[in-house]
Design a protein around this motif. Structure first.
Motif, PDB file in Angstrom:
ATOM      1  N   SER A   1       0.456   3.877  -2.881  1.00  0.00           N
ATOM      2  CA  SER A   1       0.113   5.956  -1.822  1.00  0.00           C
ATOM      3  C   SER A   1       1.356   6.293  -2.951  1.00  0.00           C
ATOM      4  O   SER A   1       0.746   7.972  -3.140  1.00  0.00           O
ATOM      5  CB  SER A   1       0.454   5.860  -0.556  1.00  0.00           C
ATOM      6  N   GLU A  26       1.221  -1.031  -0.388  1.00  0.00           N
ATOM      7  CA  GLU A  26       0.019   0.101  -0.045  1.00  0.00           C
ATOM      8  C   GLU A  26       0.464   1.276  -0.366  1.00  0.00           C
ATOM      9  O   GLU A  26       0.500   2.415  -1.033  1.00  0.00           O
ATOM     10  CB  GLU A  26      -0.877  -0.180   1.341  1.00  0.00           C
ATOM     11  N   LYS A  27       1.897   1.304   0.617  1.00  0.00           N
ATOM     12  CA  LYS A  27       2.695   2.309   0.805  1.00  0.00           C
ATOM     13  C   LYS A  27       3.046   3.084  -0.502  1.00  0.00           C
ATOM     14  O   LYS A  27       3.232   3.311  -1.242  1.00  0.00           O
ATOM     15  CB  LYS A  27       4.366   2.704   1.754  1.00  0.00           C
TER      16      LYS A  27
END
Length: 320
Positions: free
Chosen positions: A7, A3-4
């Motif tokens: 993002s 997810e990072k």
């Protein structure tokens, strides 16, 4: 995917696509996106996250485009035809395809790989068997080939493929371009090897569907090699499993491979009975049947007459 990483890529890509829209957004059909807008310095490939609120004119690009549907539904228009990718699907286009990704909202996102042909040299070397993928890659390096080509894979969001795409994304996002160039290329090669194991998932390409290609090649193979034709040989040539190949042939022709083969064999047997003086036993061998009783039984089932009687009746009709 991580997810990072997504993002960070989303934030970075937002600024990138804003510049692209400012440069090309008001362009006319025939616009060519330049690789220099996507690749920096010695980069041979880069990856961005495309939020599908971005609107560009119908265009082509002077690089290869690889679109992986990361989230939602991606709609790409090619020659007025809409190709729909669901999560996990892949669309691969060469530099001659005029297209546009239609705006469908930010809930739909695609990972877009922009790459120069040189980036695909190692992936092509890794492919041992000829397929639509190797043909596609080889055509990129042919100077006299300017045919628009694309391949679409419907893959049902497969985890193994997602892992490979994630690894490719991580490698391409790394700032040490030189260090990760080979890693990225070998990872792309693994993606192509994975796709080559799922060639029954090719929905279409620029000229005809993969199913049509298989059907045409199967029919040509039977026409020429009816005496010794084997389904396993076609499966090996197309790198397909026997069940997957059987299903495609049945869907495309309404007949099984064995039914198509027998139809051709007995048509040829009937021709030989009329046009030659070969013994029936020899004709049976010539069309692929060593079991004489089986040949006679199947022939009578198809023509309601024995082979010898068939020869006499038809020669009489022809005045021979």
């Amino acid at each position: 995917m991580d997810e990072k990483m997504i993002s960070d890529l989303r934030m970075k890509s937002g600024a990138h696509w804003k510049k692209i829209v400012e440069k090309y957004g008001s362009g006319e059909k025939g616009t060519v996106l330049d690789f220099k807008d996507f690749l920096q310095g010695r980069q041979a490939a880069s990856v961005t996250l495309h939020g599908c609120s971005v609107e560009l004119p119908v265009h082509r690009q002077n690089f290869i485009e690889f679109i992986y549907a990361y989230e939602g539904r991606i709609v790409t228009e090619i020659n007025g035809k809409e190709l729909v990718q669901k999560k996990g699907d892949i669309l691969l286009m060469n530099q001659y395809v005029e297209h546009r990704v239609k705006p469908t909202g930010n809930e739909n996102e695609a990972l877009i790989l922009a790459a120069l042909p040189d980036f695909f040299e190692k992936p092509l070397e890794m492919m041992k068997k000829q397929s639509l993928i190797t043909d596609f890659l080889a055509n990129m390096f042919r100077q006299n080939s300017k045919k628009p080509e694309y391949l679409m894979f419907h893959l049902d969001d497969q985890r193994a493929l997602e892992n490979l795409v994630e690894n490719l994304t991580v490698s391409l996002c790394d700032e040490d371009v030189c260090k990760n160039s080979e890693i990225s290329q070998y990872t792309m090669g693994l993606i192509f090897l994975y796709l080559s194991e799922h060639m029954d998932r090719v929905a279409q390409n620029s000229s005809q569907s993969y199913k049509s290609i298989i059907i045409n090649e199967t029919q040509k193979y039977i026409e020429l090699q009816y005496r010794t034709a084997r389904l396993s040989q076609i499966a090996e040539d197309f790198n397909l499993s026997l069940p997957a190949l059987s299903k495609l042939i049945k869907e495309g022709t309404g007949n099984t491979f064995q039914e198509l083969l027998m139809k051709k064999r007995f048509e040829r047997a009937a021709e030989l009975l009329i046009d030659t003086n070969l013994p029936v036993e020899e004709i049976a061998l010539n069309v692929g049947y060593e079991n004489q009783s089986y040949f006679h039984r199947q022939f009578k089932m198809r023509y309601n007459i024995t082979p010898r009687r068939y020869r006499l009746v038809h020669r009489r009709k022809m005045g021979r």
